[in-house]
Design an enzyme around this catalytic site. Structure first.
Site, PDB file in Angstrom:
ATOM      1  N   GLN A  20       0.521  -1.312  -0.405  1.00 50.04           N
ATOM      2  CA  GLN A  20       0.084   0.218  -0.047  1.00 50.04           C
ATOM      3  C   GLN A  20       1.033   1.365  -0.347  1.00 50.04           C
ATOM      4  OE1 GLN A  20      -2.474  -1.989   3.641  1.00 50.04           O
ATOM      5  NE2 GLN A  20      -3.970  -0.544   2.133  1.00 50.04           N
ATOM      6  N   ARG A  77       3.670   0.040  12.938  1.00 51.03           N
ATOM      7  CA  ARG A  77       3.771  -1.393  12.666  1.00 51.03           C
ATOM      8  C   ARG A  77       3.741  -1.375  10.996  1.00 51.03           C
ATOM      9  NH1 ARG A  77      -2.525  -4.241  10.863  1.00 51.03           N
ATOM     10  NH2 ARG A  77      -1.404  -5.880  10.197  1.00 51.03           N
ATOM     11  N   HIS A 123       1.395  -8.846   4.571  1.00 57.76           N
ATOM     12  CA  HIS A 123      -0.183  -8.236   4.449  1.00 57.76           C
ATOM     13  C   HIS A 123      -0.369  -8.266   3.207  1.00 57.76           C
ATOM     14  CE1 HIS A 123      -2.523  -4.379   5.854  1.00 57.76           C
ATOM     15  NE2 HIS A 123      -3.377  -4.811   5.322  1.00 57.76           N
ATOM     16  N   GLU A 169      -5.295  -9.986   8.804  1.00 58.98           N
ATOM     17  CA  GLU A 169      -6.353 -10.342   8.017  1.00 58.98           C
ATOM     18  C   GLU A 169      -6.792 -11.563   7.039  1.00 58.98           C
ATOM     19  OE1 GLU A 169      -7.861  -7.553   6.988  1.00 58.98           O
ATOM     20  OE2 GLU A 169      -7.721  -6.021   8.715  1.00 58.98           O
ATOM     21  N   ASN A 309      -7.791  -5.714  13.957  1.00 60.68           N
ATOM     22  CA  ASN A 309      -8.434  -4.783  13.909  1.00 60.68           C
ATOM     23  C   ASN A 309      -9.931  -4.543  13.132  1.00 60.68           C
ATOM     24  OD1 ASN A 309      -5.517  -5.365  13.113  1.00 60.68           O
ATOM     25  ND2 ASN A 309      -5.594  -5.543  10.758  1.00 60.68           N
ATOM     26  N   TYR A 311     -12.700  -1.500  12.936  1.00 58.50           N
ATOM     27  CA  TYR A 311     -13.033   0.070  12.217  1.00 58.50           C
ATOM     28  C   TYR A 311     -14.626   0.202  12.392  1.00 58.50           C
ATOM     29  CZ  TYR A 311      -8.999  -0.270   9.558  1.00 58.50           C
ATOM     30  OH  TYR A 311      -6.948   0.261   9.790  1.00 58.50           O
ATOM     31  N   GLU A 380      -4.835  -2.124  13.866  1.00 57.38           N
ATOM     32  CA  GLU A 380      -5.598  -1.855  13.394  1.00 57.38           C
ATOM     33  C   GLU A 380      -6.868  -0.335  13.545  1.00 57.38           C
ATOM     34  OE1 GLU A 380      -5.811  -2.345   8.230  1.00 57.38           O
ATOM     35  OE2 GLU A 380      -4.116  -3.512   8.761  1.00 57.38           O
ATOM     36  N   GLU A 436      -5.424   2.259  -1.775  1.00 60.19           N
ATOM     37  CA  GLU A 436      -6.734   1.398  -0.707  1.00 60.19           C
ATOM     38  C   GLU A 436      -7.317   0.072  -1.599  1.00 60.19           C
ATOM     39  OE1 GLU A 436      -7.637   1.201   2.872  1.00 60.19           O
ATOM     40  OE2 GLU A 436      -9.358   0.422   2.278  1.00 60.19           O
ATOM     41  N   TRP A 437      -6.064  -0.875  -1.946  1.00 59.51           N
ATOM     42  CA  TRP A 437      -6.646  -1.507  -2.292  1.00 59.51           C
ATOM     43  C   TRP A 437      -7.488  -1.741  -3.202  1.00 59.51           C
ATOM     44  CZ3 TRP A 437      -2.726  -4.842  -0.739  1.00 59.51           C
ATOM     45  CH2 TRP A 437      -2.310  -4.971   0.282  1.00 59.51           C
TER      46      TRP A 437
HETATM   47  C1  GBH Z   1      -7.340  -2.976   6.635  1.00 58.98           C
HETATM   48  O1  GBH Z   1      -9.051  -3.759   6.760  1.00 58.98           O
HETATM   49  C2  GBH Z   1      -6.451  -3.692   5.684  1.00 58.98           C
HETATM   50  O2  GBH Z   1      -6.234  -3.939   6.915  1.00 58.98           O
HETATM   51  C3  GBH Z   1      -5.663  -2.408   5.487  1.00 58.98           C
HETATM   52  O3  GBH Z   1      -4.978  -3.203   4.519  1.00 58.98           O
HETATM   53  C4  GBH Z   1      -6.576  -1.651   4.962  1.00 58.98           C
HETATM   54  O4  GBH Z   1      -5.981  -0.728   4.307  1.00 58.98           O
HETATM   55  C5  GBH Z   1      -8.165  -0.855   5.467  1.00 58.98           C
HETATM   56  O5  GBH Z   1      -8.678  -2.529   6.193  1.00 58.98           O
HETATM   57  C6  GBH Z   1      -8.425   0.136   5.474  1.00 58.98           C
HETATM   58  O6  GBH Z   1      -9.556  -0.168   4.601  1.00 58.98           O
HETATM   59  O7  GBH Z   1     -15.746  -7.596   1.094  1.00 58.98           O
HETATM   60  O8  GBH Z   1     -15.943  -4.979  -0.450  1.00 58.98           O
HETATM   61  O9  GBH Z   1     -17.229  -5.641   1.209  1.00 58.98           O
HETATM   62  C7  GBH Z   1     -10.196  -3.731   6.920  1.00 58.98           C
HETATM   63  C8  GBH Z   1     -10.677  -4.937   7.135  1.00 58.98           C
HETATM   64  C9  GBH Z   1     -12.789  -6.526   5.810  1.00 58.98           C
HETATM   65  C10 GBH Z   1     -12.750  -3.871   5.911  1.00 58.98           C
HETATM   66  C11 GBH Z   1     -13.666  -6.173   4.464  1.00 58.98           C
HETATM   67  C12 GBH Z   1     -13.952  -3.842   4.208  1.00 58.98           C
HETATM   68  C13 GBH Z   1     -15.357  -5.459   3.368  1.00 58.98           C
HETATM   69  C14 GBH Z   1     -14.802  -5.166   2.113  1.00 58.98           C
HETATM   70  N1  GBH Z   1     -12.115  -4.589   5.724  1.00 58.98           N
HETATM   71  N2  GBH Z   1     -14.248  -5.286   4.099  1.00 58.98           N
HETATM   72  S1  GBH Z   1     -15.797  -5.673   1.344  1.00 58.98           S
END
Ligand code: GBH
Length: 478
Positions: A20, A77, A123, A169, A309, A311, A380, A436-437
């Site tokens: 990232q 980290r 990761h 994760e 982790n 959110y 996280e 952001e993936w």
């Molecule tokens: C983290 O994952 C990651 O470790 C990190 O790399 C990333 O930048 C950060 O979150 C912010 O996104 O299946 O499309 O509905 C967080 C856990 C789990 C959050 C899956 C998004 C649903 C996405 N993620 N979740 S989706």
């Protein structure tokens, strides 16, 4: 004045991940990962971008450390790019000393500033050559042996690292990589998205293999390094708090628990309790792999700490129909509004994320109770902001929404410590805006603004200066 419940050595700081932020995909012999390959497939990344440049951290490591110093962070980290260490990835493939030297210097430079490194081995940037060679994470024997060799290579190269995280994760690698196909390598049963994949089975095999690979690396660390290096090792799991959609409906109450089991206990139960949760065994039947006695011996008891982790939070409504073959949630719906019409939190740029600090506190307590009060590091936690990418720079730098997220979540963490949870660290996501993936660069999570058009220059936002003082307010003075 808040109660000072956090120890003086509480490890607060910021987190990032190699793919990232680093860029420099071919520098000094790095080999391609599955994310380099995935980003090249049209339609997979929202803005058609990739991690090719990202924050250019591979060439700006000193700037990142300056940022950390400015925040006062006590810990950082980061993750290691496997293909910088072993470009082809495998246990018989050449090791790349230049790659090792890059991370060794990063560790030395952090320690020189008294910042504690937390190092994630994996990761998501799995070596592309291994994915092509033997099917990657699906191949238990080969993947576990290659991961163990990679882990040993890092442990032996970096004895100064005292905090190791085996996997970030594994839920995401399994579900997003092998069920929905939203993440690399993009396997799914949906043939409009991928020519390969079986969403009903592959994700459960991958999760199982990640657990065993984690256990194998922990065994190596404990037997060959721990006595001399004195470090600790654990896995980082993702999962968000749940509330029943209708608190009066026992089936919603049960589903809210089941959602936590399908995301967190899938991995944490084998590690702490030695078996998969009953709810998963019941729904998945023979699609959920079984542990051989040898594999279970590797997995059970394999965490020195729990890496958490989280959110957001969700209201959970049970479903009345039979589970679909590709269901991975536990036959339920995740919602942001409950039966009374209450909303869980304000919108952000991420469709899946709405801040809910009470949920954070509840989840810390849930994990603590279920696993008998393990040491927890929050590895996280953070938020995006709706429309942030379209704002003018001055407005981006004044990120009160994110600052408030951290204030409320740090207060919630202190509350969980008062409740008896053993929390020793907190790494905010993220030190800076980054790739952001599948969402590309449109979604920003940083406490630092990265000007992607203007040469990756970094500008700290308000939130960069909020995390430290908020922790200091809750920390014991002696
Ligand atoms: C983290 O994952 C990651 O470790 C990190 O790399 C990333 O930048 C950060 O979150 C912010 O996104 O299946 O499309 O509905 C967080 C856990 C789990 C959050 C899956 C998004 C649903 C996405 N993620 N979740 S989706």
């Amino acid at each position: 004045m808040p109660e000072r419940v956090l120890d003086k050595d509480f490890a607060w700081g910021f987190a990032t991940a190699s793919y990232q932020i680093e860029g420099a995909p071919t520098a000094d012999g790095r080999g391609p990962s599955i994310w380099d390959t995935f980003c090249k497939i049209p339609g997979k990344i929202a803005d058609g971008s990739s991690g090719d440049v990202a924050c250019d951290s591979y060439n700006r490591t000193a700037e990142d450390i300056t940022l950390l110093k400015l925040t006062g962070a006590k810990a950082y980290r980061f993750s290691v790019s496997w293909t910088r260490i072993i470009p082809l990835g495998g246990r018989e493939d050449p090791v790349n000393q230049t790659g090792i030297d890059y991370y060794k210097k990063l560790v030395d430079d952090l320690l020189a500033e008294e910042i504690i490194p937390f190092v994630t081995l994996f990761h998501w940037d799995f070596p592309d050559a291994l994915d092509k060679r033997y099917g990657g994470l699906l191949n238990k024997t080969e993947f576990v042996a290659d991961y163990a060799h990679y882990a040993r290579t890092l442990f032996s190269a970096m004895p100064k690292v005292k905090n190791w995280i085996t996997f970030n994760e594994p839920w995401c690698s399994s579900i997003l990589g092998y069920n929905t196909g939203l993440f690399a390598p993009g396997h799914t049963s949906d043939r409009s998205k991928s020519a390969v994949g079986d969403s009903s089975r592959e994700c459960w095999i991958v999760g199982h293999n990640c657990l065993i690979a984690h256990g194998a690396a922990v065994k190596i660390y404990r037997e060959e390094f721990k006595a001399t290096d004195g470090g600790q090792i654990g896995i980082t799991l993702n999962g968000d708090s749940t509330y029943p959609w209708d608190t009066e409906d026992p089936l919603d109450v049960e589903a809210a628990e089941r959602k936590l089991e399908f995301s967190i206990s899938w991995f944490a139960d084998p590690i702490y309790l030695g078996k998969y949760p009953d709810s998963m065994a019941k729904q998945l039947g023979d699609r959920l792999p079984t542990f051989t006695p040898e594999d279970l011996a590797l997995v059970k008891g394999s965490n020195d700490f729990y890496g958490m982790n989280t959110y957001t939070a969700n209201y959970i409504k049970h479903k009345t129909t039979e589970p679909e073959a590709d269901d991975f949630l536990g036959n339920l719906e995740t919602l942001f509004t409950n039966s009374k019409g209450d909303c869980i939190g304000p919108e952000t740029q991420s469709f899946w994320l709405r801040p809910n600090a009470q949920g954070f506190k509840n989840l810390l307590n849930w994990i603590s109770k279920r696993y008998n009060y393990p040491t927890i590091y929050v590895t996280e936690n953070g938020t995006s902001i709706k429309g942030e990418n379209d704002m003018a720079k001055e407005e981006i730098l004044d990120d009160e929404f994110r600052a408030e997220y951290f204030r409320t979540h740090i207060a919630a963490l202190a509350g969980a410590v008062s409740d008896g949870c053993k929390i020793k660290g907190y790494l905010a996501w993220s030190l800076m805006d980054n790739f952001e993936w599948a969402e590309g660069y449109e979604t920003r999570f940083g406490v630092t603004y990265v000007d992607y058009e203007g040469g990756q220059v970094r500008y700290p936002k308000k939130s960069a200066k909020t995390v430290g003082p908020q922790f200091e307010a809750f920390m014991k003075t002696e």
